[in-house]
Motif scaffolding. Structure first.
Motif, PDB file in Angstrom:
ATOM      1  N   ILE A 103      22.167  21.714  20.548  1.00  0.00           N
ATOM      2  CA  ILE A 103      22.053  23.137  19.804  1.00  0.00           C
ATOM      3  C   ILE A 103      20.510  23.331  20.003  1.00  0.00           C
ATOM      4  N   GLU A 104      19.545  22.480  19.685  1.00  0.00           N
ATOM      5  CA  GLU A 104      18.060  22.726  19.559  1.00  0.00           C
ATOM      6  C   GLU A 104      17.654  22.961  21.094  1.00  0.00           C
ATOM      7  N   SER A 105      18.340  22.440  22.253  1.00  0.00           N
ATOM      8  CA  SER A 105      18.029  22.781  23.436  1.00  0.00           C
ATOM      9  C   SER A 105      18.396  24.234  23.661  1.00  0.00           C
ATOM     10  N   LEU A 106      19.509  24.559  23.293  1.00  0.00           N
ATOM     11  CA  LEU A 106      19.937  25.934  23.477  1.00  0.00           C
ATOM     12  C   LEU A 106      19.307  27.002  22.599  1.00  0.00           C
ATOM     13  N   VAL A 107      18.856  26.630  21.387  1.00  0.00           N
ATOM     14  CA  VAL A 107      17.847  27.551  20.756  1.00  0.00           C
ATOM     15  C   VAL A 107      16.623  27.679  21.563  1.00  0.00           C
ATOM     16  N   ILE A 108      16.067  26.703  22.039  1.00  0.00           N
ATOM     17  CA  ILE A 108      14.908  26.757  22.751  1.00  0.00           C
ATOM     18  C   ILE A 108      14.977  27.693  24.050  1.00  0.00           C
ATOM     19  N   GLU A 109      16.147  27.537  24.652  1.00  0.00           N
ATOM     20  CA  GLU A 109      16.443  28.426  25.881  1.00  0.00           C
ATOM     21  C   GLU A 109      16.780  29.752  25.531  1.00  0.00           C
ATOM     22  N   VAL A 110      17.477  30.203  24.446  1.00  0.00           N
ATOM     23  CA  VAL A 110      17.495  31.491  24.057  1.00  0.00           C
ATOM     24  C   VAL A 110      16.387  32.387  23.609  1.00  0.00           C
ATOM     25  N   GLU A 111      15.529  31.388  23.010  1.00  0.00           N
ATOM     26  CA  GLU A 111      14.246  31.721  22.512  1.00  0.00           C
ATOM     27  C   GLU A 111      13.348  32.325  23.868  1.00  0.00           C
ATOM     28  N   GLU A 112      13.370  31.270  24.908  1.00  0.00           N
ATOM     29  CA  GLU A 112      12.550  31.545  25.989  1.00  0.00           C
ATOM     30  C   GLU A 112      13.088  32.827  26.757  1.00  0.00           C
ATOM     31  N   GLU A 113      14.364  32.767  26.901  1.00  0.00           N
ATOM     32  CA  GLU A 113      15.012  33.950  27.444  1.00  0.00           C
ATOM     33  C   GLU A 113      14.511  35.254  26.882  1.00  0.00           C
ATOM     34  N   GLU A 114      14.474  35.445  25.428  1.00  0.00           N
ATOM     35  CA  GLU A 114      14.009  36.531  24.747  1.00  0.00           C
ATOM     36  C   GLU A 114      12.645  36.921  25.052  1.00  0.00           C
ATOM     37  N   GLU A 115      11.883  35.751  24.925  1.00  0.00           N
ATOM     38  CA  GLU A 115      10.421  36.033  25.373  1.00  0.00           C
ATOM     39  C   GLU A 115      10.265  36.543  26.790  1.00  0.00           C
ATOM     40  N   ASN A 116      10.858  35.958  27.606  1.00  0.00           N
ATOM     41  CA  ASN A 116      10.871  36.640  29.100  1.00  0.00           C
ATOM     42  C   ASN A 116      11.328  37.923  29.064  1.00  0.00           C
ATOM     43  N   GLU A 117      12.338  38.280  28.476  1.00  0.00           N
ATOM     44  CA  GLU A 117      12.820  39.781  28.371  1.00  0.00           C
ATOM     45  C   GLU A 117      11.982  40.519  27.866  1.00  0.00           C
ATOM     46  N   ALA A 118      11.165  40.236  26.707  1.00  0.00           N
ATOM     47  CA  ALA A 118      10.223  41.002  25.945  1.00  0.00           C
ATOM     48  C   ALA A 118       9.010  41.124  26.778  1.00  0.00           C
ATOM     49  N   GLU A 119       8.587  40.176  27.603  1.00  0.00           N
ATOM     50  CA  GLU A 119       7.644  40.300  28.704  1.00  0.00           C
ATOM     51  C   GLU A 119       7.843  41.326  29.600  1.00  0.00           C
ATOM     52  N   GLU A 120       9.003  41.012  30.287  1.00  0.00           N
ATOM     53  CA  GLU A 120       9.638  42.043  31.459  1.00  0.00           C
ATOM     54  C   GLU A 120       9.508  43.404  30.778  1.00  0.00           C
ATOM     55  N   ALA A 121      10.035  43.663  29.551  1.00  0.00           N
ATOM     56  CA  ALA A 121      10.121  44.996  29.030  1.00  0.00           C
ATOM     57  C   ALA A 121       8.642  45.595  28.979  1.00  0.00           C
ATOM     58  N   GLY A 122       7.874  44.793  28.353  1.00  0.00           N
ATOM     59  CA  GLY A 122       6.741  45.314  28.192  1.00  0.00           C
ATOM     60  C   GLY A 122       5.815  45.590  29.556  1.00  0.00           C
ATOM     61  N   LEU A 123       6.282  44.675  30.807  1.00  0.00           N
ATOM     62  CA  LEU A 123       5.777  45.206  31.929  1.00  0.00           C
ATOM     63  C   LEU A 123       6.429  46.451  32.392  1.00  0.00           C
ATOM     64  N   ARG A 124       7.538  46.595  32.145  1.00  0.00           N
ATOM     65  CA  ARG A 124       8.347  47.769  32.509  1.00  0.00           C
ATOM     66  C   ARG A 124       7.726  49.123  32.123  1.00  0.00           C
ATOM     67  N   LEU A 125       7.332  48.826  30.772  1.00  0.00           N
ATOM     68  CA  LEU A 125       6.967  50.104  29.947  1.00  0.00           C
ATOM     69  C   LEU A 125       5.351  50.522  30.564  1.00  0.00           C
ATOM     70  N   LYS A 126       4.704  49.232  30.794  1.00  0.00           N
ATOM     71  CA  LYS A 126       3.371  49.496  31.526  1.00  0.00           C
ATOM     72  C   LYS A 126       3.312  50.294  32.771  1.00  0.00           C
ATOM     73  N   ASN A 127       4.253  49.866  33.380  1.00  0.00           N
ATOM     74  CA  ASN A 127       4.396  50.402  34.821  1.00  0.00           C
ATOM     75  C   ASN A 127       4.682  51.821  34.864  1.00  0.00           C
ATOM     76  N   ASN A 128       5.685  52.272  33.648  1.00  0.00           N
ATOM     77  CA  ASN A 128       6.108  53.493  33.689  1.00  0.00           C
ATOM     78  C   ASN A 128       5.005  54.638  33.052  1.00  0.00           C
ATOM     79  N   ASN A 129       4.187  53.866  32.023  1.00  0.00           N
ATOM     80  CA  ASN A 129       2.917  54.699  31.625  1.00  0.00           C
ATOM     81  C   ASN A 129       1.947  54.804  32.714  1.00  0.00           C
ATOM     82  N   LYS A 130       2.043  53.960  33.653  1.00  0.00           N
ATOM     83  CA  LYS A 130       0.995  54.207  35.023  1.00  0.00           C
ATOM     84  C   LYS A 130       1.555  55.587  35.664  1.00  0.00           C
TER      85      LYS A 130
END
Length: 293
Positions: A260-287
């Motif tokens: 469960i701990e490993s799965l939670v860590i994986e989920v958190e990492e995926e959420e962080e990656n998705e947030a980073e990707e969303a941020g990058l997409r937003l920056k690209n759109n603004n540019k």
């Protein structure tokens, strides 16, 4: 030669009693536990019987008790494997620990291998006691040359002796003893014999069932040891259960927590990656908007 045998081969369903009977019959020993072969000396002599003259029996130490002494026997065995081009890996570190399952598995393979060479037929010209005398000390191997002596002793002990006190005092007493106790004793013997046969059948069934599930566990263990899978959370959790040493506590809860701990860590990492990707997409759109303006 059947050097590589799969874990689901019928060889790995041979029970402990059959293996011990095979060793005792071939080598004139009186082993009662699988752990007694952990020194590797018995396996060396089995190979010596199957391939006469290949094993340097003078190097085999039948009195080996310490691990460093046992390892010398396995070195001899490895040299024989090399000569015969046997590719079976020798897991010496496990075998010298005397763990029953590890040694049983190796003996099951050895029996299958020896039977594939000579068809299970014993070499009548082979004298196991004499061959052991050419090796190291053999006193630690139970019953090697004492089997015949013990049989003689048993025969002597079971020989009926007639004394003055054991003789019937008269024909009437002898006749009444035979009539009164004969039928009852024979019925008891038959009942006990039937019960013994039933117990033997039950033991054989249980041993086959145990060996079947052990082979499954062994397959899982080999799979978990694959380098590409070694660090996966599910594999780590399974290993915690397989290698739990405390028989009184189940390792299931600990394995579940770890997973469960490993799965939670994986989920958190995926959420962080998705947030980073969303941020990058937003920056690209603004540019893009700034460029278009």
């Amino acid at each position: 030669m059947a050097t590589n045998i799969g874990m689901m081969d019928s060889a790995y369903f041979v029970g402990r009693n059959e293996i011990l009977g095979w060793i005792n019959d071939r080598l004139h020993l009186n082993l009662s536990r699988i752990e007694e072969v952990a020194s590797g000396a018995v396996q060396c002599q089995m190979l010596d019987m199957t391939f006469p003259g290949v094993v340097p029996m003078h190097k085999v130490n039948f009195a080996a008790k310490n691990e460093y002494e046992m390892i010398q026997n396995y070195k001899v065995m490895q040299e024989v494997f090399t000569k015969l081009k046997i590719t079976k890996p020798l897991e010496v570190n496990r075998l010298v620990k005397g763990r029953p399952l590890d040694n049983l598995e190796f003996l099951q393979w050895l029996k299958r291998f020896c039977d594939s060479i000579n068809g299970g037929i014993m070499n009548e010209n082979y004298n196991p006691v004499e061959r052991r005398s050419r090796g190291g000390k053999e006193k630690s191997v139970k019953g090697s040359s004492k089997v015949s002596k013990s049989l003689q002793t048993n025969n002597t002990h079971h020989t009926p002796t007639v004394t003055a006190s054991s003789k019937p005092t008269g024909p009437k007493q002898a006749r009444s003893h035979a009539i009164g106790g004969g039928s009852n004793s024979s019925a008891e013997v038959q009942a006990l014999s039937k019960e013994l046969e039933d117990l033997k059948v039950s033991v054989d069934v249980l041993e086959k069932e145990r060996d079947f599930y052990f082979s499954k566990l062994r397959d899982i263990e080999i799979l978990c040891q694959t380098p590409e899978l070694d660090d996966l959370p599910i594999v780590v959790a399974v290993k915690k259960i397989l290698y739990a040493t405390d028989a009184n506590e189940s390792a299931l809860e600990e394995a579940q927590e770890c997973l469960i701990e490993s799965l939670v860590i994986e989920v958190e990492e995926e959420e962080e990656n998705e947030a980073e990707e969303a941020g990058l997409r937003l920056k690209n759109n603004n540019k893009k908007k700034q460029v278009s303006n």
